[in-house]
Design a protein around this motif. Structure first.
Motif, mmCIF file in Angstrom:
data_model
loop_
_atom_site.group_PDB
_atom_site.id
_atom_site.type_symbol
_atom_site.label_atom_id
_atom_site.label_comp_id
_atom_site.label_asym_id
_atom_site.label_seq_id
_atom_site.Cartn_x
_atom_site.Cartn_y
_atom_site.Cartn_z
ATOM 1 N N LYS A 507 0.868 -1.246 0.164
ATOM 2 C CA LYS A 507 0.035 0.034 0.072
ATOM 3 C C LYS A 507 0.900 1.220 -0.185
ATOM 4 O O LYS A 507 1.981 1.268 0.736
ATOM 5 C CB LYS A 507 -0.925 0.000 1.290
ATOM 6 C CG LYS A 507 -1.744 -1.223 1.371
ATOM 7 C CD LYS A 507 -2.691 -1.085 2.514
ATOM 8 C CE LYS A 507 -3.707 -2.243 2.607
ATOM 9 N NZ LYS A 507 -4.692 -2.163 3.630
ATOM 10 N N GLY A 508 0.276 2.273 -0.833
ATOM 11 C CA GLY A 508 1.143 3.423 -0.701
ATOM 12 C C GLY A 508 0.685 4.558 -1.677
ATOM 13 O O GLY A 508 -0.406 4.518 -2.291
ATOM 14 N N ASN A 509 1.308 5.703 -1.691
ATOM 15 C CA ASN A 509 1.052 6.608 -2.570
ATOM 16 C C ASN A 509 1.701 6.759 -4.060
ATOM 17 O O ASN A 509 2.653 6.413 -3.952
ATOM 18 C CB ASN A 509 0.981 8.145 -1.838
ATOM 19 C CG ASN A 509 0.168 8.179 -0.556
ATOM 20 O OD1 ASN A 509 -0.800 7.716 -0.621
ATOM 21 N ND2 ASN A 509 0.925 8.548 0.309
ATOM 22 N N GLN A 521 -2.966 0.170 -4.067
ATOM 23 C CA GLN A 521 -2.792 -1.074 -3.299
ATOM 24 C C GLN A 521 -2.548 -2.004 -4.497
ATOM 25 O O GLN A 521 -3.130 -2.477 -5.600
ATOM 26 C CB GLN A 521 -3.971 -1.433 -2.628
ATOM 27 C CG GLN A 521 -4.129 -2.757 -2.067
ATOM 28 C CD GLN A 521 -5.218 -2.892 -1.065
ATOM 29 O OE1 GLN A 521 -5.461 -2.126 -0.068
ATOM 30 N NE2 GLN A 521 -6.169 -3.816 -1.289
ATOM 31 N N GLN A 522 -1.634 -3.082 -4.104
ATOM 32 C CA GLN A 522 -1.150 -4.481 -4.858
ATOM 33 C C GLN A 522 -1.057 -5.545 -3.820
ATOM 34 O O GLN A 522 -0.634 -5.204 -2.792
ATOM 35 C CB GLN A 522 -0.057 -4.198 -5.713
ATOM 36 C CG GLN A 522 -0.341 -3.259 -6.950
ATOM 37 C CD GLN A 522 -1.240 -3.689 -7.973
ATOM 38 O OE1 GLN A 522 -1.378 -4.992 -8.115
ATOM 39 N NE2 GLN A 522 -1.881 -2.497 -8.579
ATOM 40 N N ILE A 566 -10.462 -9.092 -10.504
ATOM 41 C CA ILE A 566 -10.558 -9.101 -9.148
ATOM 42 C C ILE A 566 -9.006 -9.886 -8.674
ATOM 43 O O ILE A 566 -8.732 -10.699 -9.039
ATOM 44 C CB ILE A 566 -11.541 -10.243 -8.789
ATOM 45 C CG1 ILE A 566 -12.945 -9.674 -9.287
ATOM 46 C CG2 ILE A 566 -11.606 -10.077 -7.095
ATOM 47 C CD1 ILE A 566 -13.936 -10.857 -8.897
ATOM 48 N N ALA A 567 -8.486 -9.064 -7.528
ATOM 49 C CA ALA A 567 -7.410 -9.608 -6.751
ATOM 50 C C ALA A 567 -7.850 -10.064 -5.531
ATOM 51 O O ALA A 567 -8.828 -9.505 -4.929
ATOM 52 C CB ALA A 567 -6.305 -8.317 -7.014
ATOM 53 N N MET A 568 -6.858 -10.751 -4.948
ATOM 54 C CA MET A 568 -7.154 -11.306 -3.491
ATOM 55 C C MET A 568 -5.978 -11.329 -2.814
ATOM 56 O O MET A 568 -5.045 -11.650 -3.203
ATOM 57 C CB MET A 568 -7.751 -12.598 -3.652
ATOM 58 C CG MET A 568 -8.194 -13.248 -2.213
ATOM 59 S SD MET A 568 -8.685 -14.963 -2.547
ATOM 60 C CE MET A 568 -7.198 -15.766 -3.040
#
Length: 605
Positions: A507-509, A521-522, A566-568
């Motif tokens: 997570k980040g900018n 977000q990845q 969709i990611a999970m």
């Protein structure tokens, strides 16, 4: 009638012109009656809670969580049981010939579930059973589950077994046993008749020697339930969610820790209300419209061996530039039921302040995109920290060591580097995984990119270790080479699902020419047996899952989820599904959380 605690009035908070009801909602807990159809003595002796009742509802067709609803025969208590997982399903003779599809409304059943396992704190609570016995009305078979001594007398003193050649002796895997294999074991006994003596005597038809119940660690025994305080008026909205800590077995008292957390929350809330009152007064004196003022408090929990780290996050907004964010950290040592300080982690003779300061100052120097005055970065006497995935993480407040744009900076030190300095009592308790923290940096004509990521080491299977690390590095490389980013700064969190899978969430900018500053977000989920990354498509092609997810997003009035996008990832007890929705020139992160244990029946784990 269901036994439900839904909403209770906990008090009235009055500050200035505000009269604010404090409503304790929790999560709508279901209280399970541990004395259903069973004596207190048996309950104390057995590893299982026993319920006799009738199936009143079966949820299987297209259901996300296949379950049955059982109504107690003696009490009007409905209990939900998840039948999606593994459990023993037996008929009244103890045969394992039934299928889950054979469970029907109107059947009388005996249900046994592990009394040591935490009950999911959702409403309705859906309990995973260990054994279900479906009775035949034409037969008068009785079932008893209890530990027995070497003479085959139940420990509650109620039943004496006389095993004969006709008695079938098995384990749950249907392997034949000898009489001696039953001694000092938890047994599941099927019998027709017994004497009226004390203890009752019986020659059983069948005895199943149950497998030992897995020990529940102290961390698993720790139960953290949310207490929710909410308020919404025309100009003030408060949503305060705080942790309440208890031990499932009642062996520890957590009153002092709960009071400490409650006092800190009360202080934050009082500060907000004072600021809100000032903003209200200023607006009314100047004939301005009062701003919409907001206070949000939530928490995150990271569990290690015998230490649980709780991060209490608070955000407040009182109009204009009056927004503030704080994070309070509590590191709870379960055996002593105490809150640890940073000093508690180290040996007495160690100058831990110098060790930690030198480490974080070195990290600050390496972060070329920061405005750190590295020499001034030093930990305080009451330094905030937490333990996460084998790392000691030092946390600083907003504006404490850097510009406000840096948020709340953190520095991670692998515990393996500190192993010789740590207190002997703490080494085994806080060392979770052998992970090293790495950072990939790239400066280009478009801007600056930095991504932190984990690398596993010290695995016995070196080839598997290399495969896992390559999969992580390959995923990270995709970020650092994206031309669309003119700036990217991301950190990660690790979450282990079980012995088979773990997830990494970044997570980040970011900054792009088209969208400007956006949140990114990845995630990456890896099969620990093969070292290969897995996707939603790899784990399931089940239409039921997509239908369930779409039901969730439709309730938010959003467009259906695009299956291929969709990611999970897995986070503590949840499976989290998400995708980035394009909305005109901006991008919105859509996220749906589902209980992990319920998802097991749908995805191939």
């Amino acid at each position: 009638m269901k036994k439900i605690k839904q909403v209770t009035m906990a008090g009235l908070l009055t500050v200035g012109c505000f009269s604010i009801p404090t409503i304790s909602i929790g999560t709508e807990k279901v209280e399970v009656d541990n004395e259903q159809q069973v004596s207190q003595e048996e309950e104390e002796a057995s590893n299982y809670v026993h319920m006799t009742g009738e199936i009143t509802e079966v949820k299987k067709d297209g259901s996300f969580s296949p379950s049955i609803v059982v109504e107690g025969l003696e009490e009007e208590t409905e209990t939900y049981f998840n039948i999606g997982g593994d459990f023993l399903l037996l008929d009244s003779e103890g045969d394992q010939s039934l299928m889950k599809e054979d469970l029907q409304i109107g059947q009388q059943v005996d249900v046994f579930y592990d009394r040591h396992k935490p009950i999911p704190m959702i409403y309705p609570a859906v309990i995973p059973p260990e054994m279900i016995v479906v009775h035949d009305e034409a037969k008068q078979t009785q079932v008893k589950v209890a530990p027995f001594d070497q003479d085959l007398l139940s420990l509650d003193g109620e039943l004496q077994l006389h095993v004969e050649e006709s008695t079938i002796l098995e384990n749950p895997q249907q392997e034949q046993l000898e009489k001696a294999d039953l001694q000092e074991k938890e047994l599941m006994v099927f019998y027709d008749r017994s004497t009226r003596s004390i203890p009752a005597q019986t020659t059983p038809n069948k005895v199943i020697a149950l497998d030992p119940v897995d020990d529940v660690t102290e961390t698993e025994q720790l139960q953290i339930d949310p207490e929710v305080n909410q308020l919404e008026t025309e100009n003030v909205k408060m949503d305060v969610r705080i942790p309440v800590i208890n031990m499932l077995d009642g062996t520890q008292t957590w009153k002092q820790i709960n009071e400490t957390i409650q006092d800190d929350v009360t202080e934050r809330r009082s500060q907000f209300l004072e600021q809100a009152q000032d903003a209200w007064r200023t607006a009314t004196e100047t004939d301005w419209d009062p701003p919409q003022m907001e206070l949000n408090t939530d928490y995150q929990v990271t569990k290690n061996e015998q230490i649980v780290s709780v991060a209490l996050e608070t955000f407040s907004f009182t109009g204009g530039a009056g927004s503030m964010s704080y994070t309070d950290y509590y590191n709870i040592h379960i055996p002593s039921a105490s809150i640890l300080t940073l000093e508690d982690l180290f040996k007495q003779e160690v100058d831990y302040e110098q060790v930690v300061n030198e480490n974080i100052q070195k990290q600050a120097e390496e972060q070329s995109n920061s405005y750190f005055d590295t020499e001034s970065i030093k930990i305080s006497d009451d330094q905030s920290f937490y333990i996460e995935h084998g790392n000691l993480v030092l946390a600083f407040g907003k504006y404490e060591i850097d510009a406000g744009a840096a948020g709340e900076p953190t520095f991670s030190i692998p515990l393996k580097q500190l192993e010789d300095l740590l207190s002997e009592d703490m080494v085994d308790e806080i060392w979770e995984d052998s992970w090293e923290r790495e950072t990939k940096q790239l400066s280009t004509d478009q801007g600056y990119t930095q991504i932190a990521y984990p690398q596993v080491n010290d695995m016995e299977d070196q080839e598997l270790e290399q495969t896992i690390n390559r999969a992580i590095e390959q995923h990270v490389t995709e970020f650092t080479t994206k031309d669309a980013y003119s700036h990217l700064d991301m950190d990660y969190q690790l979450s282990q699902v079980d012995d088979n899978y773990f997830s990494i969430v970044w997570k980040g900018n970011t900054h792009t020419e088209e969208q400007g500053e956006v949140f990114e977000q990845q995630s990456l989920t890896i099969n620990q047996d093969t070292g290969e990354s897995v996707t939603v498509v790899d784990l399931t092609d089940n239409q039921d899952l997509l239908s369930l997810l779409n039901e969730q997003v439709e309730q938010r009035e959003l467009a259906p989820l695009p299956k291929d996008e969709i990611a999970m990832y897995f986070d503590e007890d949840d499976a989290v599904f998400y995708y980035h929705e394009q909305a005109q020139a901006s991008e919105q992160l859509i996220e749906v959380r589902l209980p992990k244990d319920n998802v097991r029946s749908i995805i191939d784990m």
